[in-house]
Write an enzyme that holds these catalytic residues in place. Structure first.
Site, PDB file in Angstrom:
ATOM      1  N   PRO A 281       0.896  -1.237  -0.028  1.00 33.25           N
ATOM      2  CG  PRO A 281      -0.810  -1.593   1.578  1.00 33.25           C
ATOM      3  CD  PRO A 281       0.699  -2.017   1.018  1.00 33.25           C
ATOM      4  CG  HIS A 282       3.514   3.495  -2.382  1.00 36.39           C
ATOM      5  ND1 HIS A 282       4.018   4.620  -2.422  1.00 36.39           N
ATOM      6  CD2 HIS A 282       4.460   2.626  -2.346  1.00 36.39           C
ATOM      7  CE1 HIS A 282       5.382   4.658  -2.297  1.00 36.39           C
ATOM      8  NE2 HIS A 282       5.607   3.220  -2.381  1.00 36.39           N
ATOM      9  CG  ASP A 283       2.215   7.635  -3.227  1.00 41.40           C
ATOM     10  OD1 ASP A 283       2.890   8.692  -3.286  1.00 41.40           O
ATOM     11  OD2 ASP A 283       2.962   6.646  -3.221  1.00 41.40           O
TER      12      ASP A 283
END
Length: 530
Positions: free
Chosen positions: A308-310
């Site tokens: 999971p990112h940004d």
């Protein structure tokens, strides 16, 4: 003889009772808009003081963990039943002007599909209704674009797009995505894949599109802003390559420019009881919310298992088995992924670390995970303050059991770190100014502070605990047995200065210790704090 002793120690520590957890409880630019510079690196502090105090001051209740039983087969079926049974509408059209395909025709990427389709690029569009693969096959009605095999599986040779109000349902089916013809799935509406298989397929070899090079196109899945993505009891394999939003399985908000026009909410996804194998990234998200990744297997993925990112938030990553990631980490959340839970996962035999929190990911709970036999740390926190590590077991990792780098106010409660290649817990200050880091987007503070309560830090190669010039460190009720060094259990640096007082307070007095700069201990405000 030593080998036998270590085996006995490992067995004892792995099986020892860890405090149970029953249920789960983020302006970085100057006024003129210029990128924020790296943090000032203060001189190292050599004047510390120690305070012996009651352990009651360090008490924390068990974190409240999310109820993962809410992400069940019945719950997914209920979501599917709520969708309208409107008649299916499917068409084959040119891909220009379709929001879900915009990223793949802009900036020169359209050439990929021109070459693969030998014409102006087209896509299969699920326009409306509740649609099955059989509906798609019948309405496309062209073997050049979609074919049903003798075994009942389907192969598509165009991108497949689910439009905003449509629902695509796969149940007990296999869908192969042609690598040669540039097939992929872009979901702008609702997708349910239940007890099915979605496989990248290499037609020339009549087999799966196994990873070869990161630049080589492979089919992929992307769910866009506003989409609902439900993957239950399904296998997704042989997907993804190194191109934006094409990593394997992705859920991502539209760009700021596109979403100013589209006005989509954050994408959502439930991934439950499924298997993800040989994906470039097993999971990737961008500005997603309320994603549940529960009881899946992520094996032999290329760069990351779960990533999971940004600016995503409210994620639940629970009960997954993540192993064999070739290049980097099993599980990583990165760049302001906040208010999320990483709970009850097993992450092992990955190319770097088992679990990582990175780039200002804060207010997360990492609880009851097991991380072992990784080529990096068991658990790593990099530039990510204000997090709780509770009841984890980290064993036989090549580097540290737990590493806390440039991260403040980290609570490490009731964790077991044994037989790791360096320290059980390592608090690290690291100057990143010489790197290519964007200090506006990825700002950080040059500071380490942590509270370590309960658990066991035993038989780690370098020792139980080390930290570089902490803003503070508090210790209470920490087991530190079975040293692997001939000099016994020992500390270095500021902890080494107070080694005897620490041991006396923890072991004999059953009290807590807090070590911080002398000016703070004496009640004064140091010059560095002004």
């Amino acid at each position: 003889m030593k080998a036998r002793v270590y085996k006995w120690v490992l067995y004892m520590l792995i099986t020892m009772l860890v405090v149970p957890v029953q249920g789960v409880a983020a302006g970085n630019s100057n006024a003129n808009g210029m990128a924020k510079p790296p943090p000032a690196i203060a001189p190292l502090i050599d004047d510390y003081g120690i305070e012996i105090k009651s352990g009651e001051d360090l008490y924390l209740p068990e974190p409240e963990l999310p109820d993962t039983s809410a992400y069940s087969r019945d719950a997914v079926e209920a979501r599917l039943a709520s969708r309208s049974d409107a008649p299916p509408d499917v068409s084959v059209e040119r891909i220009g002007g379709i929001s879900a395909l915009g990223d793949f025709v802009d900036e020169g990427r359209a050439r990929e599909w021109v070459v693969r389709q030998f014409s102006h690029p087209q896509a299969i569009l699920v326009n409306s209704g509740k649609v099955t693969l059989e509906d798609v096959y019948r309405q496309v009605n062209d073997r050049r674009y979609m074919e049903r095999n003798e075994d009942g599986s389907y192969i598509i040779r165009l991108p497949l797009t689910i439009r905003q109000d449509a629902t695509l349902v796969m149940r007990d089916q296999t869908l192969r995505l042609s690598e040669e013809r540039g097939a992929f799935i872009a979901n702008d509406g609702w997708l349910f894949a239940i007890d099915s298989k979605i496989i990248g397929w290499r037609e020339q070899a009549n087999g799966p599109a196994t990873f070869q090079k990161k630049e080589n196109f492979r089919p992929f899945y992307v769910g866009w802003g506003g989409s609902e993505n439900f993957i239950l009891g399904t296998t997704m394999a042989n997907l993804g390559y190194l191109q934006s939003k094409s990593y394997g399985f992705t859920v991502a908000q539209y760009s700021e420019y596109d979403n100013a026009r589209l006005q989509r909410t954050a994408p959502h996804a439930w991934l439950v009881d499924s298997t993800f194998e040989d994906l470039y990234y097993g999971f990737y998200c961008y500005e997603a919310e309320d994603v549940a990744i529960v009881n899946n297997v992520y094996r032999d993925n290329i760069v990351y298992g779960i990533d999971p990112h940004d600016y995503s938030s409210g994620l639940i990553i629970a009960g997954n088995e993540v192993y064999g990631t070739r290049e980097k980490h099993g599980i990583i959340i990165s760049r302001e992924v906040d208010n999320s839970w990483i709970v009850g996962n097993r992450s092992y035999k990955n190319g770097l670390s088992g679990i990582v929190l990175d780039r200002q990911s804060s207010n997360n709970v990492v609880a009851n995970n097991v991380s072992y036999d990784n080529q990096g740390d068991g658990i790593g926190l990099y530039e990510s303050p204000d997090n709780l590590l509770w009841g984890n077991r980290v064993m036989n990792n090549l580097r540290n059991g737990i590493r806390v780098r440039n991260s403040s106010n980290v609570d490490v409660y009731h964790n077991v770190a044994v037989l790791n290649g360096t320290w059980g817990i390592y608090g690290q200050l690291k100057d990143l100014s010489a790197t290519d880091r964007n200090f506006k987007e990825d700002f950080y503070e040059y500071e380490v502070s942590l509270r370590v309560v309960g658990g066991e830090l035993s038989s780690n190669a370098s020792g139980p605990l080390s930290t570089d010039n902490p803003a503070y460190i508090a210790l209470y009720d920490v087991g530190m047995r079975f040293p692997r060094s001939d000099v016994g259990i020992h500390f270095e640096g500021v902890l080494g200065k107070y080694q005897m007082q620490i041991f006396d307070a923890l072991l004999n007095q059953k009290r807590a210790v807090r070590i911080e700069p002398s000016a703070v201990v004496s009640g004064q405000v140091s010059q560095a704090e002004n």
